[in-house]
Write a protein that holds these residues in place. Structure first.
Motif, mmCIF file in Angstrom:
data_model
loop_
_atom_site.group_PDB
_atom_site.id
_atom_site.type_symbol
_atom_site.label_atom_id
_atom_site.label_comp_id
_atom_site.label_asym_id
_atom_site.label_seq_id
_atom_site.Cartn_x
_atom_site.Cartn_y
_atom_site.Cartn_z
ATOM 1 N N THR A 30 33.520 46.992 46.370
ATOM 2 C CA THR A 30 32.278 47.059 47.152
ATOM 3 C C THR A 30 31.688 45.670 47.347
ATOM 4 O O THR A 30 31.231 45.323 48.449
ATOM 5 C CB THR A 30 31.257 47.979 46.445
ATOM 6 N N LEU A 31 31.694 44.865 46.290
ATOM 7 C CA LEU A 31 31.190 43.496 46.394
ATOM 8 C C LEU A 31 31.996 42.706 47.420
ATOM 9 O O LEU A 31 31.427 42.026 48.292
ATOM 10 C CB LEU A 31 31.251 42.802 45.034
ATOM 11 N N ILE A 32 33.317 42.764 47.328
ATOM 12 C CA ILE A 32 34.156 41.964 48.223
ATOM 13 C C ILE A 32 34.014 42.431 49.675
ATOM 14 O O ILE A 32 33.920 41.610 50.596
ATOM 15 C CB ILE A 32 35.626 42.002 47.765
ATOM 16 N N LEU A 33 33.961 43.736 49.892
ATOM 17 C CA LEU A 33 33.772 44.242 51.254
ATOM 18 C C LEU A 33 32.440 43.767 51.831
ATOM 19 O O LEU A 33 32.345 43.428 53.022
ATOM 20 C CB LEU A 33 33.842 45.778 51.268
ATOM 21 N N ALA A 34 31.421 43.723 50.981
ATOM 22 C CA ALA A 34 30.119 43.216 51.436
ATOM 23 C C ALA A 34 30.209 41.730 51.784
ATOM 24 O O ALA A 34 29.665 41.277 52.794
ATOM 25 C CB ALA A 34 29.061 43.448 50.359
ATOM 26 N N LEU A 35 30.914 40.964 50.959
ATOM 27 C CA LEU A 35 31.077 39.534 51.221
ATOM 28 C C LEU A 35 31.887 39.284 52.486
ATOM 29 O O LEU A 35 31.678 38.289 53.190
ATOM 30 C CB LEU A 35 31.751 38.853 50.023
ATOM 31 N N MET A 36 32.801 40.203 52.793
ATOM 32 C CA MET A 36 33.611 40.068 54.004
ATOM 33 C C MET A 36 32.782 40.277 55.276
ATOM 34 O O MET A 36 33.245 39.952 56.370
ATOM 35 C CB MET A 36 34.804 41.033 53.958
ATOM 36 N N GLN A 37 31.575 40.810 55.127
ATOM 37 C CA GLN A 37 30.691 41.019 56.281
ATOM 38 C C GLN A 37 29.708 39.867 56.482
ATOM 39 O O GLN A 37 28.874 39.919 57.376
ATOM 40 C CB GLN A 37 29.897 42.327 56.082
ATOM 41 N N THR A 38 29.814 38.822 55.661
ATOM 42 C CA THR A 38 28.817 37.747 55.684
ATOM 43 C C THR A 38 29.196 36.552 56.542
ATOM 44 O O THR A 38 28.379 35.652 56.726
ATOM 45 C CB THR A 38 28.567 37.227 54.252
ATOM 46 N N GLY A 39 30.430 36.519 57.021
ATOM 47 C CA GLY A 39 30.895 35.349 57.755
ATOM 48 C C GLY A 39 31.656 34.365 56.884
ATOM 49 O O GLY A 39 32.195 33.378 57.386
ATOM 50 N N LEU A 40 31.721 34.620 55.571
ATOM 51 C CA LEU A 40 32.536 33.783 54.693
ATOM 52 C C LEU A 40 34.002 33.893 55.107
ATOM 53 O O LEU A 40 34.502 34.986 55.372
ATOM 54 C CB LEU A 40 32.381 34.233 53.238
ATOM 55 N N GLN A 41 34.701 32.770 55.114
ATOM 56 C CA GLN A 41 36.089 32.758 55.585
ATOM 57 C C GLN A 41 37.114 32.682 54.455
ATOM 58 O O GLN A 41 38.307 32.834 54.699
ATOM 59 C CB GLN A 41 36.296 31.588 56.547
ATOM 60 N N SER A 42 36.651 32.435 53.227
ATOM 61 C CA SER A 42 37.568 32.335 52.085
ATOM 62 C C SER A 42 36.936 33.025 50.880
ATOM 63 O O SER A 42 35.832 32.653 50.471
ATOM 64 C CB SER A 42 37.865 30.869 51.740
ATOM 65 N N ILE A 43 37.637 33.997 50.323
ATOM 66 C CA ILE A 43 37.115 34.755 49.180
ATOM 67 C C ILE A 43 38.207 34.882 48.121
ATOM 68 O O ILE A 43 39.327 35.325 48.418
ATOM 69 C CB ILE A 43 36.640 36.159 49.595
ATOM 70 N N GLU A 44 37.879 34.509 46.895
ATOM 71 C CA GLU A 44 38.799 34.672 45.781
ATOM 72 C C GLU A 44 38.598 36.069 45.195
ATOM 73 O O GLU A 44 37.532 36.383 44.662
ATOM 74 C CB GLU A 44 38.530 33.590 44.736
ATOM 75 N N VAL A 45 39.615 36.890 45.307
ATOM 76 C CA VAL A 45 39.501 38.319 44.994
ATOM 77 C C VAL A 45 39.551 38.596 43.497
ATOM 78 O O VAL A 45 38.814 39.440 42.971
ATOM 79 C CB VAL A 45 40.612 39.098 45.729
ATOM 80 N N GLY A 46 40.465 37.940 42.788
ATOM 81 C CA GLY A 46 40.645 38.242 41.373
ATOM 82 C C GLY A 46 41.685 37.345 40.750
ATOM 83 O O GLY A 46 42.051 36.302 41.314
ATOM 84 N N SER A 47 42.164 37.771 39.601
ATOM 85 C CA SER A 47 43.082 36.940 38.829
ATOM 86 C C SER A 47 44.213 37.789 38.263
ATOM 87 O O SER A 47 43.973 38.858 37.693
ATOM 88 C CB SER A 47 42.311 36.270 37.689
ATOM 89 N N CYS A 48 45.450 37.292 38.405
ATOM 90 C CA CYS A 48 46.628 37.999 37.894
ATOM 91 C C CYS A 48 46.901 37.560 36.455
ATOM 92 O O CYS A 48 47.862 36.834 36.174
ATOM 93 C CB CYS A 48 47.832 37.729 38.779
ATOM 94 N N VAL A 49 46.018 37.960 35.566
ATOM 95 C CA VAL A 49 46.145 37.637 34.151
ATOM 96 C C VAL A 49 46.161 38.930 33.357
ATOM 97 O O VAL A 49 45.785 39.991 33.849
ATOM 98 C CB VAL A 49 44.980 36.742 33.670
ATOM 99 N N SER A 50 46.568 38.828 32.116
ATOM 100 C CA SER A 50 46.596 40.006 31.259
ATOM 101 C C SER A 50 45.183 40.527 31.027
ATOM 102 O O SER A 50 44.284 39.763 30.664
ATOM 103 C CB SER A 50 47.233 39.657 29.907
ATOM 104 N N PRO A 51 44.968 41.842 31.223
ATOM 105 C CA PRO A 51 43.643 42.409 30.966
ATOM 106 C C PRO A 51 43.241 42.296 29.497
ATOM 107 O O PRO A 51 42.063 42.396 29.171
ATOM 108 C CB PRO A 51 43.790 43.866 31.410
ATOM 109 N N LYS A 52 44.223 42.040 28.644
ATOM 110 C CA LYS A 52 43.915 41.831 27.220
ATOM 111 C C LYS A 52 43.071 40.573 27.044
ATOM 112 O O LYS A 52 42.170 40.531 26.207
ATOM 113 C CB LYS A 52 45.225 41.708 26.432
ATOM 114 N N TRP A 53 43.362 39.547 27.873
ATOM 115 C CA TRP A 53 42.641 38.283 27.768
ATOM 116 C C TRP A 53 41.394 38.251 28.638
ATOM 117 O O TRP A 53 40.372 37.676 28.253
ATOM 118 C CB TRP A 53 43.563 37.117 28.132
ATOM 119 N N VAL A 54 41.498 38.836 29.840
ATOM 120 C CA VAL A 54 40.349 38.831 30.754
ATOM 121 C C VAL A 54 40.180 40.250 31.312
ATOM 122 O O VAL A 54 40.627 40.560 32.416
ATOM 123 C CB VAL A 54 40.549 37.826 31.916
ATOM 124 N N PRO A 55 39.539 41.133 30.539
ATOM 125 C CA PRO A 55 39.414 42.533 30.963
ATOM 126 C C PRO A 55 38.670 42.708 32.279
ATOM 127 O O PRO A 55 38.921 43.675 33.019
ATOM 128 C CB PRO A 55 38.655 43.194 29.801
#
Length: 299
Positions: A30-55
């Motif tokens: 929901t946050l990212i979809l809202a940011l996609m409506q703002t005119g921002l052209q670059s959005i960092e979605v998330g991180s491909c790390v172990s959920p054990k380290w960064v839940p």
């Protein structure tokens, strides 16, 4: 110099991963979809790390796959290693980021290896990215001060940035991780790096621990930098830098740029709605000065 400034919105990744309250995948979406409506052209979605380290970053590739593609908005994932990159590749991601630091101590604490070893990890990622026509962005933390080593020399930063550029990163973001820098030191940093790398390949990433982020961004603009990372509502901080405040708020960055005549493409009312909504979800106070004035004037 160009009148356009690119803003890379890092709230959904760098912001949320350092907020104590983990969000559900649907809330992040929901946050990212809202940011996609703002005119921002670059959005960092998330991180491909172990959920054990960064839940907080669990299921980032699943989240990425659920977002609308081909919108003209660059959506990226952080990939610390080859396994992470392969996950990003599998979900159709076209831009990834790798990260290291200009401080040996911070690199050890943050990613459990030396700076040299971090480059070795990136080599395979960048090679595979080239084969698959995927852009790679580089992050360098602690470009002014380190919480463990103190001041970091601009020459040390320049060596790390140059290495990432030579390896194939199309853009390198210089992270002022603990927010202790002042404009004079930022000027010396850029002077060193710009001797080796053109400004069009560089970005600034400033934290606001001591309220200096906007001043440091102004100094960076004066040095010709035209890309900056920011986080909606100043989300996040740094788990390895005690007391470090969040990234500069996208709202405050917008105010500076807009009033200096730079073009950002941002719809400020849409941005403020996204800012308001994420704070409601997280039940947190918005540290952005612009946001506080905006909502007070709306009341």
């Amino acid at each position: 110099m160009s009148d356009d400034v690119k803003i890379v919105e890092v709230g959904p990744r760098d912001g949320l991963q350092n907020e104590k309250m983990p969000l559900t995948l649907e809330q992040r979406k929901t946050l990212i979809l809202a940011l996609m409506q703002t005119g921002l052209q670059s959005i960092e979605v998330g991180s491909c790390v172990s959920p054990k380290w960064v839940p907080q970053m669990a299921n980032s590739t699943e989240l990425f796959a659920e977002l609308p593609q081909n919108t003209g908005i660059a959506l990226s994932l952080l990939t610390p290693n080859l396994k992470g990159f392969e996950q990003a590749l599998a979900c159709g991601c076209k831009e990834v980021a790798v990260f290291t630091a200009a401080s040996e101590s911070f690199t050890q604490k943050n990613i459990n290896c030396s700076i040299a070893e971090s480059f070795e990890k990136f080599a395979d990622v960048i090679a595979l990215a080239k084969q698959n026509d995927i852009k790679v962005r580089g992050y360098v933390s602690c470009v002014v001060d380190c919480p463990y080593e103190g001041a970091i020399s601009p020459q040390q930063v320049t060596q790390v940035v140059t290495k990432l550029f030579d390896m194939g990163c199309y853009e390198i973001s210089l992270g002022e991780t603990i927010g202790t820098a002042t404009p004079d030191r930022v000027k010396r940093l850029w002077a060193s790096v710009l001797n080796e790398i053109d400004s069009k390949f560089l970005a600034g990433h400033f934290h606001n621990t001591y309220g200096m982020a906007i001043a440091n961004i102004y100094q960076s603009l004066e040095q010709g930098i035209r890309t900056f990372d920011s986080s909606v509502s100043g989300l996040g901080g740094c788990p390895y830098a005690k007391g470090a405040a969040g990234n500069v708020a996208t709202e405050d960055l917008y105010y500076l740029l807009n009033n200096m005549g730079f073009k950002t493409g941002i719809d400020i009312d849409a941005l403020m709605q996204a800012s308001h909504d994420i704070n409601q979800v997280l039940q947190r106070h918005n540290p952005s000065n612009y946001a506080q004035a905006y909502f007070q004037n709306k009341a």
